[in-house]
Write an enzyme that holds these catalytic residues in place. Sequence first.
Site, PDB file in Angstrom:
ATOM      1  N   HIS A 299     -28.052  42.861  -0.353  1.00  0.00           N
ATOM      2  CA  HIS A 299     -28.189  41.417  -0.555  1.00  0.00           C
ATOM      3  C   HIS A 299     -29.491  41.060  -1.280  1.00  0.00           C
ATOM      4  CE1 HIS A 299     -31.255  40.987   2.648  1.00  0.00           C
ATOM      5  NE2 HIS A 299     -30.567  41.931   3.271  1.00  0.00           N
ATOM      6  N   ASP A 300     -29.391  40.065  -2.146  1.00  0.00           N
ATOM      7  CA  ASP A 300     -30.541  39.465  -2.836  1.00  0.00           C
ATOM      8  C   ASP A 300     -31.227  40.395  -3.819  1.00  0.00           C
ATOM      9  OD1 ASP A 300     -30.775  36.758  -1.369  1.00  0.00           O
ATOM     10  OD2 ASP A 300     -30.723  38.193   0.279  1.00  0.00           O
TER      11      ASP A 300
ATOM     12  N   GLY B 136     -32.348  45.453   0.604  1.00  0.00           N
ATOM     13  CA  GLY B 136     -32.361  44.042   0.261  1.00  0.00           C
ATOM     14  C   GLY B 136     -33.568  43.633  -0.562  1.00  0.00           C
TER      15      GLY B 136
END
Length: 285
Positions: free
Chosen positions: A120-121, A138
């Site tokens: 994520h991200d 992440g």
Amino acid sequence: MSRIHPTAIVSPQAVIGQDVSIGPFCLIEDDVTIGDGCRLESRVSVYSGTRLGKRNHLHDGAVVGGKPQHARCPDELGQTIVGEGNVIREYVTIHRGLHPGSDTVIGSGNMLMVGVHVAHDCRVGDQCIMANNALLAGHVTVGSKAYLSGAVAVHQFCRIGSYAMVGGQAHITKDVPPYVLLDGQSSLVVGLNAIGLKRNGFREEEIAQLKQAYRVIYRSGLKWADVLSALRMQFSSGPAAAFHTFLAEGKRGFVQERRIPRSATLPLHGNDSLEEGETGIRRVG
């Protein structure tokens, strides 16, 4: 006209472009956009919140837009945004942003080989290559035309600079400056990515300038504030100017050189005053 295999499950709320091929047993959820000319082989899953640009090729078992692997994953999530012309090979997993407005972004022209994971991200630039089973935790940033070899693991919030090459099985816990070459066995910098620079059309004078800047960073023995000042003053233009831009924004410290002169200094993780050149600096020797 798009071609959708009869065994594929495609939400009527998904937006499918022209000349898209969706193979057997694929799953396309609500709130998905698939751009013109994309090709999805068998058993590809594209989850809600995903935006695929044009001409992406997703191979068997790829999963794009899955929920973040986070112990406190919220109900409302960010998106997964993928550019154009990417090759996403078998069993690649790309997870969406952890919060609304904070997205996972893949640029254009990248190749993600078998088993790559993008958490994520993360933000991946353009024309990067990530070899088999490379792993991004992440909030990792990978600059354009970087090369991550097989089984490289990158800790959360780290940055990989443009044109850097990271050797196989390296474990990255600090930022990797642009243009450098990392040895996979030691996970340390061993010089410039000279072959990669030549292949990408860098001129001899540009490479010579990068070598000079590299020596300032890793071999001058200056305090960190003086390193940044020297880079800013001596290399204000050309490719070497990217060194100052990248290093001045560092928050985690930077990967050391494998052979470090006794007087060399580099900032470590947790330093709150890099500009002072006094706190959070380790002197080797």
